[in-house]
Design an enzyme around this catalytic site. Structure first.
Site, PDB file in Angstrom:
ATOM      1  CE  LYS A  86      -4.508   0.869   0.485  1.00 41.47           C
ATOM      2  NZ  LYS A  86      -5.639   0.150  -0.088  1.00 41.47           N
ATOM      3  CB  VAL A 193     -20.373  -2.596  -4.757  1.00 41.61           C
ATOM      4  CG1 VAL A 193     -20.448  -4.100  -4.540  1.00 41.61           C
ATOM      5  CG2 VAL A 193     -18.961  -2.197  -5.141  1.00 41.61           C
TER       6      VAL A 193
END
Ligand code: NAD
Length: 375
Positions: A86, A193
């Site tokens: 990340k 989503v």
């Protein structure tokens, strides 16, 4: 001039044998970034670049350590030849971001020698990835080029498909039957989503209950799905008298206040970090709720981004072609993976978050980095 400094943070409470933690700074653009590579046993680490106005450097370090570790677990369970990494860039994206800064960040990614592949996260966009791609090929989440072979583009519908497959595993665990037909499902958050998930569920004859803080998306849903849908208040949706509760909005929605009020026997949705604290995993088990760990059921997104990266960079780690169909078949395996998580949980008498972590660790700790690297 881009400077690079390895951060020595092995005493940090969120440190977990991370392989590399590097801080990059550039005076000209004001870039201050940290890239953390948690584990590359399965392949190069892939994870988004978060741009956020952290109050203290330690907050940024804590976030990048925690989030990079989470990516290792997510990709391992998703069956991807990718590790966990990340990046964080410190600052308010609306104030600090520039094309030049993103290009310099691309140089920082390039200096990681392929151990880290970046992508979008909170505060970074597809446009930023285009700038980053001017300095490095280790970037995913770029727009569809040509027909993209059906593997590039918005990952949200792919995430929704994965959640839909995962809910079947939950239904099998709870009712002994994977069919969702005739079940009642409450979706919290009808965004990218949630809306796509609703489409899958309606086709299966599910009765839907939905909530969102924005009225326009609810109106659209009402027009599209008609009688199969009931709109509920966002503050009430978790209490709905349904079979399945699908959190598809923000994190930390499963906490000391909401868990005792949940009537659903199954919880499975796309939202990241659904448990406010790790102990809430056990609290759900104690209430007899089948909980699909968020990073296991929402991995369709990382699979989509991974496939796009493999396809565009011609670094295909598989013996088959990267097409929309092979990608969706990969995502459908979430049903099987959740089945394994539930079996382990039943056999050991542990909560599903814990069994999921154990399964992921078995996968990534068993493999040597040279076997499957795709960088
Ligand atoms: P989105 O921003 O498109 O949708 C989120 C929706 O939730 C919005 O419509 C918003 O109005 C609504 N919302 C916000 N707060 C709410 C509340 N308190 N009650 C009800 N509704 C609320 O986001 P998305 O891309 O659909 O992602 C949803 C969640 O899934 C996020 O937590 C995201 O991190 C996670 N996730 C997304 C993907 C992906 O591929 N997009 C992949 C993995 C995980």
């Amino acid at each position: 001039m881009l400077s690079r400094k390895v951060l020595e943070v092995s005493n940090h409470p969120s440190f977990d044998n991370h392989e590399q933690i590097v801080m990059f700074e550039d005076e000209t653009t004001g870039l201050q970034a940290i890239i953390a590579v948690h584990n590359t046993n399965l392949g190069a680490s892939l994870g988004g670049c978060r741009i956020y106005p952290y109050a203290e450097l330690d907050d940024a370090i804590n976030d990048v350590l925690r989030l990079s570790k989470g990516m290792t677990y997510k990709s391992a369970l998703a069956g991807l030849p990718l590790g966990g990494g990340k990046a964080v860039i410190i600052g308010n994206p609306r104030q600090i971001k520039s094309a030049d800064m993103m290009q310099v960040f691309g140089e920082a990614v390039e200096q990681m020698d392929g151990s880290y592949i970046t992508a979008e996260d909170v505060g970074s966009t597809e446009a930023d990835m285009i700038e980053i791609a001017k300095s490095t090929s280790y970037v995913a989440g770029l727009p569809e080029i040509g027909d993209g072979e059906g593997v590039a583009g918005n990952p949200s519908p792919v995430t929704a498909y994965g959640v839909y497959c995962g809910l079947k595993a939950c239904a099998r665990e709870k009712y002994g039957d994977p069919s969702l037909s005739g079940r009642k499902v409450a979706i919290q958050g009808m965004g990218s989503v949630g809306y796509a998930l609703a489409e899958y569920l309606v086709k299966d004859g599910v009765e839907l209950f939905i909530a969102d803080i924005h009225a326009d998306v609810l109106d659209t849903a009402k027009d599209q799905f008609g009688q199969q849908i009931t709109i509920l208040n966002p503050s009430e949706i978790h209490k709905a008298d349904v079979d399945i509760f699908a959190p598809c909005a923000m994190g930390a929605g499963l906490n000391d206040w909401t868990i005792p009020e949940i009537k659903a026997g199954i919880i499975g949705g796309a939202a990241n970090n659904q448990l406010a604290e790790y102990r809430h995993d056990q609290m759900l088990k104690d209430r007899g709720i089948v909980y699909a760990p968020d990073y296991a059921i929402n991995s369709g997104g990382i699979t989509s981004v991974g496939y796009e990266y493999f396809w565009r960079t011609k670094r295909n780690p598989y013996s088959y072609e990267l097409t929309h169909d092979t990608m969706m078949a990969h995502v459908a395996r979430i049903e099987e993976t959740l089945g394994r998580i539930f079996t382990l949980s039943d056999n050991k008498g542990i909560a599903t978050g814990e069994s999921s972590d154990q399964l992921a660790e078995e996968i990534f700790k068993a493999r040597a980095s040279t076997q499957t690297s795709v960088a």
